[in-house]
Design an enzyme around this catalytic site. Structure first.
Site, PDB file in Angstrom:
ATOM      1  CE  LYS A 120      -2.016   1.834   3.537  1.00 19.62           C
ATOM      2  NZ  LYS A 120      -2.779   2.056   4.755  1.00 19.62           N
ATOM      3  CG  ASP A 138      -7.491   3.894   2.435  1.00 21.03           C
ATOM      4  OD1 ASP A 138      -8.413   3.497   1.681  1.00 21.03           O
ATOM      5  OD2 ASP A 138      -7.486   5.025   2.935  1.00 21.03           O
TER       6      ASP A 138
END
Ligand code: SF4
Length: 222
Positions: A120, A138
């Site tokens: 991420k 997220d």
């Protein structure tokens, strides 16, 4: 959701936030990288509060490495997981100096080899710093992908791959910010504010048309 509907959905989010960008405050790629590492399980606001004085002292990897784990910890104690994050920021600063001439690398392999940097974080840095068409998933984007039918998936990687295939390439880079802001302020975890949402027409969430009060009650009973 069809690709035509997905494009319309993302276009509606873009119209709601035409100038969407990261809410983290940074002045160079190194500060961006550190901010994203610190933002895991913390709000952007809390990260900005901690990094404002930290970056005054350590705006680059050399100064950050000199500050060391304990020095960094002093600035970030208000952020969750601060011990591990202080260690990772010290280690990644050293690694940038030793292996990358003090620069933040632009490729996924090198980024993910840095302490505290997962997929991420690498996606955010590649997107924001280097203009790559990545999608960092997220908690907000994972929820939106599943709730709305835009890109359902059991894992963040499945949602990421679904979004990349659903969203037109030209919209992919800013879509990351449009989706995050939509999740933070409209399509919230507990009570999505569907009456304020301009993508309702394309959203496949079965409860989207319930009045918000009723929706909230129903969710708190479930
Ligand atoms: S209609 Fe409601 S559930 Fe669907 S995207 Fe908008 S806020 Fe989220």
């Amino acid at each position: 959701m069809s690709k035509v509907a997905a494009k319309a959905f993302i276009t509606a989010l873009a119209e709601a936030n035409p100038n969407a960008e990261s809410e983290l405050i940074f002045h160079n790629n190194f500060e961006l990288l550190v901010s994203v590492v610190l933002s895991a399980q913390a709000t952007d606001k809390s990260v900005n509060k901690a990094t404002e004085p930290l970056f005054k002292v350590a705006p680059g990897p050399k100064e950050m490495a000199e500050l060391g784990e304990d020095g960094i910890a002093h600035f970030i104690k208000t952020i969750g997981l601060w011990r591990a994050k202080a260690r990772n920021v010290a280690l990644l600063s050293n690694q940038l100096l030793q292996k990358h001439n003090g620069e933040v690398p632009s490729d996924r392999t090198s980024l993910e080899a840095l302490p505290g940097v997962g997929r991420k974080t690498a996606n955010v840095v590649m997107n924001v710093a280097f203009g790559a068409d990545t999608m960092a998933v997220d908690t907000h984007i994972f929820r939106i992908g599943n709730r709305t039918g835009l890109a359902p998936g059991k894992t963040t990687l499945q949602v990421e791959e679904g979004l990349i295939s659903q969203i037109p390439k030209a919209m992919l880079r800013p879509a990351h910010h449009w989706l995050i802001l939509h999740g933070r302020y409209v399509c919230k975890a507990r009570s999505p504010e569907c009456s304020k949402c301009n993508a309702t027409q394309w959203c496949l969430y079965p409860e989207k048309n319930l009045p918000e009060k009723e929706l909230h009650t129903k969710r708190s009973l479930s």
